[in-house]
Motif scaffolding. Structure first.
Motif, PDB file in Angstrom:
ATOM      1  N   THR A  27      36.205  51.653  38.952  1.00 19.50           N
ATOM      2  CA  THR A  27      34.779  50.949  39.391  1.00 19.50           C
ATOM      3  C   THR A  27      33.291  51.668  38.825  1.00 19.50           C
ATOM      4  O   THR A  27      33.105  51.229  38.894  1.00 19.50           O
ATOM      5  CB  THR A  27      35.189  49.662  40.362  1.00 19.50           C
ATOM      6  OG1 THR A  27      35.989  48.833  40.662  1.00 19.50           O
ATOM      7  CG2 THR A  27      34.159  48.766  40.478  1.00 19.50           C
ATOM      8  N   ARG A  56      27.910  45.158  45.366  1.00 13.08           N
ATOM      9  CA  ARG A  56      28.675  43.957  45.086  1.00 13.08           C
ATOM     10  C   ARG A  56      29.963  44.364  44.655  1.00 13.08           C
ATOM     11  O   ARG A  56      31.219  44.116  45.721  1.00 13.08           O
ATOM     12  CB  ARG A  56      28.220  42.878  45.061  1.00 13.08           C
ATOM     13  CG  ARG A  56      29.175  41.547  45.059  1.00 13.08           C
ATOM     14  CD  ARG A  56      27.819  40.489  44.030  1.00 13.08           C
ATOM     15  NE  ARG A  56      29.024  39.622  44.093  1.00 13.08           N
ATOM     16  CZ  ARG A  56      27.726  37.985  44.876  1.00 13.08           C
ATOM     17  NH1 ARG A  56      26.549  38.156  44.343  1.00 13.08           N
ATOM     18  NH2 ARG A  56      28.695  37.137  43.987  1.00 13.08           N
ATOM     19  N   ALA A  57      30.121  45.334  43.929  1.00 12.26           N
ATOM     20  CA  ALA A  57      31.431  45.291  42.821  1.00 12.26           C
ATOM     21  C   ALA A  57      32.168  46.083  43.731  1.00 12.26           C
ATOM     22  O   ALA A  57      33.310  46.578  44.230  1.00 12.26           O
ATOM     23  CB  ALA A  57      31.312  45.802  41.338  1.00 12.26           C
ATOM     24  N   THR A 109      32.001  47.064  47.314  1.00 10.90           N
ATOM     25  CA  THR A 109      32.576  47.018  47.934  1.00 10.90           C
ATOM     26  C   THR A 109      33.455  46.265  47.755  1.00 10.90           C
ATOM     27  O   THR A 109      35.149  46.099  48.652  1.00 10.90           O
ATOM     28  CB  THR A 109      31.257  44.908  47.874  1.00 10.90           C
ATOM     29  OG1 THR A 109      30.265  46.686  49.513  1.00 10.90           O
ATOM     30  CG2 THR A 109      31.888  44.562  50.145  1.00 10.90           C
ATOM     31  N   ARG A 110      33.891  45.085  46.905  1.00 11.47           N
ATOM     32  CA  ARG A 110      35.145  44.589  46.024  1.00 11.47           C
ATOM     33  C   ARG A 110      36.202  45.285  46.226  1.00 11.47           C
ATOM     34  O   ARG A 110      37.332  45.040  46.368  1.00 11.47           O
ATOM     35  CB  ARG A 110      34.686  43.767  44.985  1.00 11.47           C
ATOM     36  CG  ARG A 110      35.727  43.570  44.390  1.00 11.47           C
ATOM     37  CD  ARG A 110      37.113  42.349  44.694  1.00 11.47           C
ATOM     38  NE  ARG A 110      37.844  41.533  43.616  1.00 11.47           N
ATOM     39  CZ  ARG A 110      38.411  40.447  44.191  1.00 11.47           C
ATOM     40  NH1 ARG A 110      39.030  40.376  45.618  1.00 11.47           N
ATOM     41  NH2 ARG A 110      39.443  40.464  43.181  1.00 11.47           N
ATOM     42  N   GLU A 160      38.340  46.729  49.153  1.00 15.70           N
ATOM     43  CA  GLU A 160      38.359  45.653  49.908  1.00 15.70           C
ATOM     44  C   GLU A 160      39.897  46.177  48.988  1.00 15.70           C
ATOM     45  O   GLU A 160      40.843  45.290  49.759  1.00 15.70           O
ATOM     46  CB  GLU A 160      38.001  43.924  50.142  1.00 15.70           C
ATOM     47  CG  GLU A 160      36.477  44.070  50.479  1.00 15.70           C
ATOM     48  CD  GLU A 160      36.200  43.002  50.625  1.00 15.70           C
ATOM     49  OE1 GLU A 160      36.416  42.494  49.195  1.00 15.70           O
ATOM     50  OE2 GLU A 160      35.113  42.680  50.852  1.00 15.70           O
ATOM     51  N   TYR A 196      39.234  36.420  40.036  1.00 16.42           N
ATOM     52  CA  TYR A 196      38.967  36.779  41.405  1.00 16.42           C
ATOM     53  C   TYR A 196      40.370  37.044  42.222  1.00 16.42           C
ATOM     54  O   TYR A 196      40.787  37.713  42.719  1.00 16.42           O
ATOM     55  CB  TYR A 196      38.047  36.150  42.587  1.00 16.42           C
ATOM     56  CG  TYR A 196      37.009  37.069  42.446  1.00 16.42           C
ATOM     57  CD1 TYR A 196      36.576  38.301  42.580  1.00 16.42           C
ATOM     58  CD2 TYR A 196      35.975  36.489  42.726  1.00 16.42           C
ATOM     59  CE1 TYR A 196      35.405  39.066  42.888  1.00 16.42           C
ATOM     60  CE2 TYR A 196      34.238  36.096  42.182  1.00 16.42           C
ATOM     61  CZ  TYR A 196      34.196  37.694  42.679  1.00 16.42           C
ATOM     62  OH  TYR A 196      32.852  38.092  42.413  1.00 16.42           O
ATOM     63  N   VAL A 250      38.116  43.126  39.383  1.00 18.72           N
ATOM     64  CA  VAL A 250      36.439  42.909  40.147  1.00 18.72           C
ATOM     65  C   VAL A 250      35.227  43.446  38.504  1.00 18.72           C
ATOM     66  O   VAL A 250      34.471  44.008  38.067  1.00 18.72           O
ATOM     67  CB  VAL A 250      36.625  44.545  40.401  1.00 18.72           C
ATOM     68  CG1 VAL A 250      34.813  44.748  41.556  1.00 18.72           C
ATOM     69  CG2 VAL A 250      37.386  44.952  41.468  1.00 18.72           C
TER      70      VAL A 250
END
Length: 579
Positions: A80, A104-105, A107-108, A111, A167, A172
């Protein structure tokens, strides 16, 4: 002193916020613009991407990326991050993005990496894959500007259904891409973010309305993008930017929750579809999304699971059997430029060498279909566009031609041929409901007539079946100077008839081979203007793509037949077939 209109202030603040979201270390030290209109190689040569980031982003086969993510050869975080940096480089060169939300991306992505490390299992078939989205698809907590100043400050309280499904599939979402004001242009320009440029030649358009996606993917700033199409908005940017795409039939994929122009217009539906640098990316997207049973999230979606029988061409003689393609050399409305004709000749030769039959397609009622579709599109007398503009006070854009100030600032210029007009349909008029019903009646009759015409080709194919698919230009030309993309009927034909269609790259403009045609008896003013537009030096090096047209709701078969054509083309080229 006169104060600046409020809409201009809002627009400039939003554009500045987009720039401010770029990490400082990702800014290109100097932009090679006027000296180098082709910026395709800049991400690779500008020095901002590491060798690892180049390895990741130069991998165009989405299946390879997914395999590396599943097996932890690459993490989602580094994948990413690599595509994000390349996307931002692409944006600085082509102005293709509208939303940058790096933290935000990432962090996704982290995860997803944690889940794979802790459980040994992927979240879904698109696990860890960055996916870009046209600026219509709402993402919770973000604005959806969609080319209008009135979209500024409109934060989504929930995801659109396609984002929700992405999602679930483990993807992502990482950037959103630019669109034209109103969405109903074959050019990508609006009063908020400005104009998106074609990376093969910044003086040319990447098309529209999914032009931001087209430019981003051409620069390899995303492995997989999602756009929409109501008259060619997936296929035109794909053709102009050397990409693959699929225009599915009405309601095969979930549109619910997306912002849209002409909202409530259901005479000719807009559809969403994938765009990528590989056919594998198109298939991976389709199978992943359909496997999530989108009809349980969007009430309009057709309840049709992915069909392996149709993928195996059960109604087309089976995999490995002889197919019959028909080439639409000319649609009788606008005659294509020399590079498109050469591309069709290459495809014909490649398919015949692979053992398939190729015949000529005879156009049927094209001008009537064109007029019907275009009249439907303006049946509200432009009320939708003017109403949306009135919310902020911004003016309705009435031409996509650049201003002199814009040409100087961006470092491009062109002299349009004269006359360059589009006069096949009259000025917009606000139709009564009864008038619209009559247009629906006419469209239904035209669809039936075209279906019967297709069925009658069984007499000419030699396979015992009607023509399996039609090959045609997606547009009559390759990417053209900004403001001059007026032809859309090669694509709108499919929207009006609801035929599934794909676009695939074939070649590039070669001035030595693509010499101008002799003048012909022109069908109309637009045909004449398109003819006079052709200039080998102007279009040198531009991608040349073609369209494959199948039947309604034939996504699996159309995609498989596109593989057949694509593989035949690659084999033909590798064996030294005449170009």
């Amino acid at each position: 002193m006169a104060t600046e209109p409020g809409w201009k202030t809002l627009a400039s603040r939003k554009k500045q916020a987009l720039h401010d979201a770029i990490p400082r270390g990702w800014l290109i030290p100097s932009l090679p613009i006027s000296e180098h209109p082709n910026v395709i190689e800049v991400p690779r040569t500008c020095g901002l991407l590491t060798a690892r980031e180049l390895e990741i982003t130069e991998t165009t086969d989405v299946e390879v990326i997914l395999r590396n993510l599943r097996t932890s050869v690459w993490t989602s975080l580094e994948t990413t991050g690599a595509f994000y940096k390349r996307a931002v480089i692409a944006h600085q060169l082509t102005n293709c993005l509208t939303e940058i939300f790096v933290e935000r991306a990432l962090t996704r992505a982290m995860e997803l990496d944690d889940i794979l490390r802790d459980t040994g299992k992927v979240v879904g078939p698109l696990h860890g894959l960055p996916v870009s989205l046209k600026d219509q698809f709402k993402i919770k907590g973000l604005e959806t500007v969609m080319g209008y100043v009135s979209g500024i400050g409109q934060y989504a309280d929930r995801d659109s259904v396609i984002v929700e499904i992405l999602y679930k599939c483990g993807a992502v979402p990482f950037v959103r891409t630019n669109v034209p004001q109103t969405l109903m242009w074959g050019e990508t320009h609006n009063n908020v973010f400005g104009r998106t440029l074609n990376p093969y030649n910044r003086s040319l358009t990447p098309g529209g309305s999914s032009g931001g996606e087209g430019a981003l993917l051409a620069m390899k700033g995303s492995p997989l993008g999602v756009g929409t199409d109501i008259g060619g908005s997936l296929r035109i940017p794909a053709a102009f930017c050397g990409l693959y795409t699929l225009r599915p039939s009405y309601s095969r994929l979930p549109y619910h929750g997306a912002a849209n122009a002409l909202s409530g217009q259901e005479s000719i539906l807009s559809v969403l579809g994938p765009m990528a640098n590989s056919l594998a990316g198109i298939k991976d997207f389709m199978t992943a999304v359909i496997a999530e049973k989108p009809w349980n999230l969007d009430p309009v979606v057709v309840r049709k699971p992915w069909s392996e029988d149709e993928w195996d061409l059960c109604e087309h003689g089976g995999v490995g059997g002889q197919l019959c393609f028909a080439v639409m050399w000319d649609n009788g409305v606008v005659r294509p430029h020399p590079p498109l004709v050469r591309a069709m000749r290459i495809a014909k030769a490649a398919l015949e060498k692979a053992g398939h039959r190729v015949i000529d397609w005879v156009p049927h009622k094209h001008l009537e279909i064109y007029k019907n579709a275009e009249t439907i599109f303006v049946a509200d007398g432009n009320h939708d566009y003017t109403t949306e503009c009135a919310k902020s006070g911004e003016p309705l854009i009435r031409t996509m031609a650049p201003s002199e100030e814009e040409e100087v600032a961006e470092g491009y210029a062109f002299e349009p041929p004269a006359p360059f007009v589009k006069a096949l349909v009259g000025a917009p008029a606000h139709h009564r409901a009864y008038d619209l019903w009559k247009l629906h009646d006419e469209k239904r009759a035209l669809r039936k007539a075209h279906l019967d015409h297709w069925e009658r080709t069984v007499r000419d194919t030699g396979t015992g079946r009607p023509v399996d698919a039609i090959l045609s230009p997606a547009v009559a030309y390759t990417a053209v100077p900004h403001g001059l993309n007026t032809d859309s009927f090669y694509t709108t034909l499919c929207n009006a008839l609801d035929y599934t269609a794909s676009v695939f790259p074939v070649t590039h403009v070669d001035p030595a081979r693509d010499v101008p045609h002799e003048p012909h008896a022109f069908y109309n003013h637009e045909d004449e203007a398109v003819y006079r537009l052709y200039n080998t030096d102007l279009f040198a090096g531009c991608p040349v793509g073609l369209q494959l047209i199948g039947r309604t709701l034939e996504e699996e078969a159309v995609l498989r037949m596109t593989y057949v054509v694509d593989e035949a083309l690659k084999r033909y080229a590798s064996e030294g077939g005449p170009a």
